[in-house]
Design a protein around this motif. Structure first.
Motif, PDB file in Angstrom:
ATOM      1  N   CYS A   3       0.840  -1.203   0.000  1.00  0.00           N
ATOM      2  CA  CYS A   3       0.000   0.000   0.000  1.00  0.00           C
ATOM      3  C   CYS A   3       0.865   1.240   0.000  1.00  0.00           C
ATOM      4  O   CYS A   3       0.602   2.198  -0.716  1.00  0.00           O
ATOM      5  CB  CYS A   3      -0.914   0.013   1.220  1.00  0.00           C
ATOM      6  SG  CYS A   3      -2.141  -1.314   1.225  1.00  0.00           S
ATOM      7  N   LEU A   7       1.184   4.254  -2.888  1.00  0.00           N
ATOM      8  CA  LEU A   7       0.961   5.661  -2.602  1.00  0.00           C
ATOM      9  C   LEU A   7       2.118   6.498  -3.104  1.00  0.00           C
ATOM     10  O   LEU A   7       1.934   7.564  -3.690  1.00  0.00           O
ATOM     11  CB  LEU A   7       0.779   5.851  -1.095  1.00  0.00           C
ATOM     12  CG  LEU A   7       0.460   7.263  -0.597  1.00  0.00           C
ATOM     13  CD1 LEU A   7      -0.831   7.747  -1.239  1.00  0.00           C
ATOM     14  CD2 LEU A   7       0.340   7.275   0.910  1.00  0.00           C
ATOM     15  N   ALA A  29      -3.089  12.545   0.003  1.00  0.00           N
ATOM     16  CA  ALA A  29      -3.434  11.312  -0.702  1.00  0.00           C
ATOM     17  C   ALA A  29      -4.152  10.349   0.245  1.00  0.00           C
ATOM     18  O   ALA A  29      -3.822  10.248   1.418  1.00  0.00           O
ATOM     19  CB  ALA A  29      -2.187  10.662  -1.281  1.00  0.00           C
ATOM     20  N   GLU A  31      -6.260   6.352   0.577  1.00  0.00           N
ATOM     21  CA  GLU A  31      -6.525   5.039   0.003  1.00  0.00           C
ATOM     22  C   GLU A  31      -8.030   4.798  -0.041  1.00  0.00           C
ATOM     23  O   GLU A  31      -8.707   4.868   0.981  1.00  0.00           O
ATOM     24  CB  GLU A  31      -5.848   3.968   0.840  1.00  0.00           C
ATOM     25  CG  GLU A  31      -5.954   2.585   0.250  1.00  0.00           C
ATOM     26  CD  GLU A  31      -5.124   1.589   1.021  1.00  0.00           C
ATOM     27  OE1 GLU A  31      -4.126   1.113   0.458  1.00  0.00           O
ATOM     28  OE2 GLU A  31      -5.468   1.305   2.172  1.00  0.00           O
ATOM     29  N   TYR A  34      -8.087  -1.367  -1.126  1.00  0.00           N
ATOM     30  CA  TYR A  34      -6.915  -2.224  -1.334  1.00  0.00           C
ATOM     31  C   TYR A  34      -7.372  -3.676  -1.256  1.00  0.00           C
ATOM     32  O   TYR A  34      -7.814  -4.144  -0.202  1.00  0.00           O
ATOM     33  CB  TYR A  34      -5.831  -1.964  -0.296  1.00  0.00           C
ATOM     34  CG  TYR A  34      -4.617  -2.851  -0.505  1.00  0.00           C
ATOM     35  CD1 TYR A  34      -3.711  -2.573  -1.525  1.00  0.00           C
ATOM     36  CD2 TYR A  34      -4.402  -3.974   0.278  1.00  0.00           C
ATOM     37  CE1 TYR A  34      -2.616  -3.384  -1.740  1.00  0.00           C
ATOM     38  CE2 TYR A  34      -3.311  -4.798   0.068  1.00  0.00           C
ATOM     39  CZ  TYR A  34      -2.421  -4.498  -0.948  1.00  0.00           C
ATOM     40  OH  TYR A  34      -1.348  -5.317  -1.175  1.00  0.00           O
ATOM     41  N   SER A  50      -8.640  -1.965   3.127  1.00  0.00           N
ATOM     42  CA  SER A  50      -8.409  -0.544   3.430  1.00  0.00           C
ATOM     43  C   SER A  50      -9.222  -0.082   4.622  1.00  0.00           C
ATOM     44  O   SER A  50      -8.960   0.982   5.179  1.00  0.00           O
ATOM     45  CB  SER A  50      -8.780   0.316   2.214  1.00  0.00           C
ATOM     46  OG  SER A  50     -10.194   0.396   2.057  1.00  0.00           O
ATOM     47  N   SER A 231      -5.161  -1.754  -6.051  1.00  0.00           N
ATOM     48  CA  SER A 231      -5.471  -0.680  -5.106  1.00  0.00           C
ATOM     49  C   SER A 231      -5.902   0.574  -5.860  1.00  0.00           C
ATOM     50  O   SER A 231      -5.536   0.771  -7.028  1.00  0.00           O
ATOM     51  CB  SER A 231      -4.275  -0.359  -4.210  1.00  0.00           C
ATOM     52  OG  SER A 231      -3.220   0.218  -4.965  1.00  0.00           O
ATOM     53  N   GLN A 233      -6.142   4.819  -5.149  1.00  0.00           N
ATOM     54  CA  GLN A 233      -5.862   5.979  -4.292  1.00  0.00           C
ATOM     55  C   GLN A 233      -6.370   7.266  -4.938  1.00  0.00           C
ATOM     56  O   GLN A 233      -6.490   7.354  -6.154  1.00  0.00           O
ATOM     57  CB  GLN A 233      -4.357   6.138  -4.046  1.00  0.00           C
ATOM     58  CG  GLN A 233      -3.687   5.002  -3.308  1.00  0.00           C
ATOM     59  CD  GLN A 233      -3.175   3.944  -4.239  1.00  0.00           C
ATOM     60  OE1 GLN A 233      -2.810   4.228  -5.373  1.00  0.00           O
ATOM     61  NE2 GLN A 233      -3.162   2.715  -3.773  1.00  0.00           N
ATOM     62  N   THR A 234      -6.653   8.244  -4.107  1.00  0.00           N
ATOM     63  CA  THR A 234      -6.997   9.571  -4.592  1.00  0.00           C
ATOM     64  C   THR A 234      -6.136  10.600  -3.888  1.00  0.00           C
ATOM     65  O   THR A 234      -5.494  10.315  -2.866  1.00  0.00           O
ATOM     66  CB  THR A 234      -8.478   9.909  -4.308  1.00  0.00           C
ATOM     67  OG1 THR A 234      -8.694   9.931  -2.891  1.00  0.00           O
ATOM     68  CG2 THR A 234      -9.391   8.910  -4.967  1.00  0.00           C
TER      69      THR A 234
END
Length: 235
Positions: A3, A7, A29, A31, A34, A50, A231, A233-234
């Motif tokens: 993870c 990232l 950032a 998550e 995941y 997550s 995964s 992410q934003t």
């Protein structure tokens, strides 16, 4: 650990794409999901570790508990393209959730795969005619393609080389306000500048192919190969 590496990839790829510092992205950032894909043989539920509860339904044709070179993941057998009937059991389906839509946020999808085949949609939310846009990763001719379609248009990053060599590869597909980028094994390999506009749809996320298809007028584009984890992410 995976993870955290994913990232870092989000921050690194957005920096390479925009050419400007992205330190703020590291601070904000987050998550979204995941999926370690470590479920045992016969599992029917894909667990989101997550903590966001975005679990998925594993189709009965998806192999689970597959061990290869130190990694446990899922196996998707090869199906003949455009040959009826459709095989929904080949898919893993995560129900629609607003968090799975890119919206107008920076958005990254990271996965680890291995394949010797050269065809198929790996992961997607929505399809080419879905209202509100869509995103997907696919691997025609063994070359990964990263596509985002929003209200302002379509941007696609295409790998310049194939990775269907039977080895594990980590792939990251990123959409930011200045474009899209594709990284393979931690190195940026392709990108397109521009802005897709927001992307929102009410479709589930599917892994392994299309949801709405019949193998006649609409091909299901089933993926063939293994997946170790995935995964989102934003930032």
């Amino acid at each position: 650990m995976r993870c955290r590496r994913a990232l870092v990839t989000l921050v690194t790829v957005t920096t390479l794409l925009s050419g400007t510092p992205m330190a703020a992205h590291a601070a904000y950032a987050g998550e979204v999901a995941y999926w370690a894909m470590n479920e045992p043989p016969g599992a029917t539920r894909m667990i989101d570790s997550s903590g966001n509860g975005l679990n998925g339904q594993i189709g009965r044709e998806v192999g689970t508990g597959i061990f290869h070179h130190g990694s446990t993941g899922y196996r998707f057998d090869r199906l003949e393209p455009d040959t009826p009937p459709a095989r929904p059991g080949h898919l893993v389906v995560v129900p629609d959730a607003s968090a799975l839509n890119p919206g107008d946020r920076d958005f990254a999808v990271t996965l680890r795969l291995r394949t010797t085949h050269h065809f198929g949609n790996i992961v997607q939310k929505g399809q080419s005619t879905t209202e509100g846009g869509n995103f997907k990763l696919q691997i025609p001719n063994g070359r990964v393609q990263c596509l985002f379609r929003g209200s302002r248009g379509v941007l696609e990053a295409i790998a310049p080389y194939s990775i269907n060599d039977g080895d594990w590869h980590v792939v990251t597909c990123v959409r930011v306000s200045t474009g899209v980028a594709l990284a393979i094994d931690g190195r940026r390999v392709a990108g397109r500048e521009g802005w897709t506009g927001p992307i929102y749809n009410n479709w589930p996320l599917t892994i392994g192919g299309k949801l709405d298809c019949d193998q006649r007028t609409v091909g299901c584009d089933y993926y063939a190969g293994d997946l170790d984890y995935l995964s989102i992410q934003t930032a």
